[in-house]
Design an enzyme around this catalytic site. Structure first.
Site, PDB file in Angstrom:
ATOM      1  N   ASP A  54      21.105  11.590 -11.254  1.00 26.04           N
ATOM      2  CA  ASP A  54      19.733  11.216 -10.940  1.00 26.04           C
ATOM      3  C   ASP A  54      18.783  12.401 -11.032  1.00 26.04           C
ATOM      4  OD1 ASP A  54      17.465   9.998  -9.874  1.00 26.04           O
ATOM      5  OD2 ASP A  54      18.130  10.327  -7.810  1.00 26.04           O
TER       6      ASP A  54
ATOM      7  N   ASP B 261      12.770   9.898 -14.963  1.00 20.90           N
ATOM      8  CA  ASP B 261      13.717   9.655 -13.877  1.00 20.90           C
ATOM      9  C   ASP B 261      14.902   8.807 -14.332  1.00 20.90           C
ATOM     10  OD1 ASP B 261      14.973   9.231 -11.483  1.00 20.90           O
ATOM     11  OD2 ASP B 261      13.243   8.375 -10.460  1.00 20.90           O
TER      12      ASP B 261
END
Length: 380
Positions: free
Chosen positions: A89, A270
């Site tokens: 992430d 992201d």
């Protein structure tokens, strides 16, 4: 995460960090039946190699694509190693997995770290609380050896969750953050920073190739870039906020008309977010322009119209990045086609967008820590 919210962990003192940039989107929103996700996972056993490939100082780790909702990879923690499926992430900084001491219901369905079985484990007196929009955890900061394929981060600080609230229906064990250290706390070094510090990676870069629909084929690579995963040249975009994977976006357009980001805006790149997220008013306008109608928690379109939907163009650093209708519309298990444009809850004076996996499946993405920039090229 989906998605994933930004992860913040504070060391040296106990505190609650709330960064409401990401919403976990559970599988229950897009699949029918209480056991649909479990059935999917059983029917699609994880067949990818658990061993990374390393060549020319490049480590490539396979990722598992779960219904275009999230991509997970295998890491190990401890000595001897214990395996965990984590989401890599770029919207958060720290690694955490459940502790064997966690008694929450979500922990019972995940692999939990058994610290007493690891000869390299060291505890600390630091507590942590991590709050997401869709859940929260409480835990401890500890040390141990973390392995990503053949990369080894020794004496790595990470979180062990003792209590978890929310996160139902999500099949990952934990999260491995790849953002800059200042998203976390002073003194807690993220995994990639530790790998750089220890000289484990040849170059201070990592990159993602995210496959669409197919369970196999997605990868994350560390220490370099494999040119087989993209076409043409990488276009480099400088970060506008050091300490975050945030870039400047010129505009968003459709049919040669600007529909958002008209005066320029910020875009967070992201990998922990499945959708493309933006301010509510602008997202609602996009849904209207593509003919998406609200249906439960989704905005749906006729599946027969997907191939006729207009492309949406994201102009970044004067280069156009096209996302066609077939990319921003997905089909759920009921056969309904839904829009992957979602609103976020960012409270900011600056218009902000989050470019998640929908965008990243179209474009191979390089995260260059050495030069504080992001590289984009059309994925093969």
């Amino acid at each position: 995460m989906k998605w994933l919210v930004l992860l913040g962990l504070v060391a040296f003192s106990e505190c609650i960090v709330k960064i409401p940039l990401r919403r976990v989107k559970t599988m229950r929103n897009t699949v029918s039946g209480k056991n649909m996700l479990n059935n999917f996972l059983k029917e699609h056993a994880y067949r990818l190699s658990q061993i990374s490939f390393r060549g020319s100082n490049l480590t490539t780790l396979p990722l598992r694509n779960i219904m275009d909702m999230l991509h997970m990879g295998t890491i190990t923690i401890g000595t001897p190693p214990q395996e965990f499926q984590v989401v890599f992430d770029t919207g958060s900084s720290l690694l955490w997995v459940p502790s064997v001491s966690c008694k929450s219901s979500t922990c019972s369905t995940r692999r939990r770290f058994r610290h007493l079985l690891s000869s390299t484990f060291r505890s600390t007196n630091v507590n942590c609380r991590i709050t997401y929009e869709s859940g929260r955890i409480k835990g401890k900061v500890v040390h141990d050896t973390v392995r990503i394929g053949d990369l080894v981060s020794t004496d790595q600080l990470f979180g062990l969750s003792i209590e978890e609230y929310g996160f139902q229906g999500l099949p990952f064990d934990g999260i491995l953050g790849l953002n800059y250290p200042n998203i976390s706390c002073p003194g807690v070094i993220p995994v990639f920073d530790n790998l750089m510090k220890q000289g484990a990676v040849a170059e201070p870069v990592f990159a993602f190739y995210l496959n669409k629909s197919k369970q196999e084929g997605s990868v994350v690579m560390f220490g370099g870039v494999d040119q087989r995963y993209y076409e043409g040249e990488l276009n480099w975009i400088p970060l506008i906020k050091l300490g975050s994977w945030t870039i400047h976006m010129d505009r968003i357009s459709m049919r040669r008309e600007v529909i958002a980001c008209s005066d320029g805006c910020e875009a967070i790149v992201d990998t922990g977010t499945s959708a493309i997220r933006g301010p509510r008013r602008l997202i609602n306008n996009i849904q209207k322009l593509i003919g998406a109608k609200p249906r439960g928690s989704q905005y749906c379109v006729s599946c027969s119209a997907v191939n006729t939907l207009p492309s949406i163009i994201f102009t970044i650093n004067s280069i156009s990045y096209t996302v066609p209708g077939r990319a921003y519309i997905l089909k759920d298990s009921r056969g309904r086609c839904y829009s992957t444009f979602k609103e976020h809850t960012v409270s900011s004076s600056t218009e902000t967008w989050i470019l998640g996996d929908v965008f990243l499946r179209m474009y191979f993405t390089v995260f260059d820590r050495g030069n504080d920039r992001i590289g984009l090229a059309r994925a093969v």
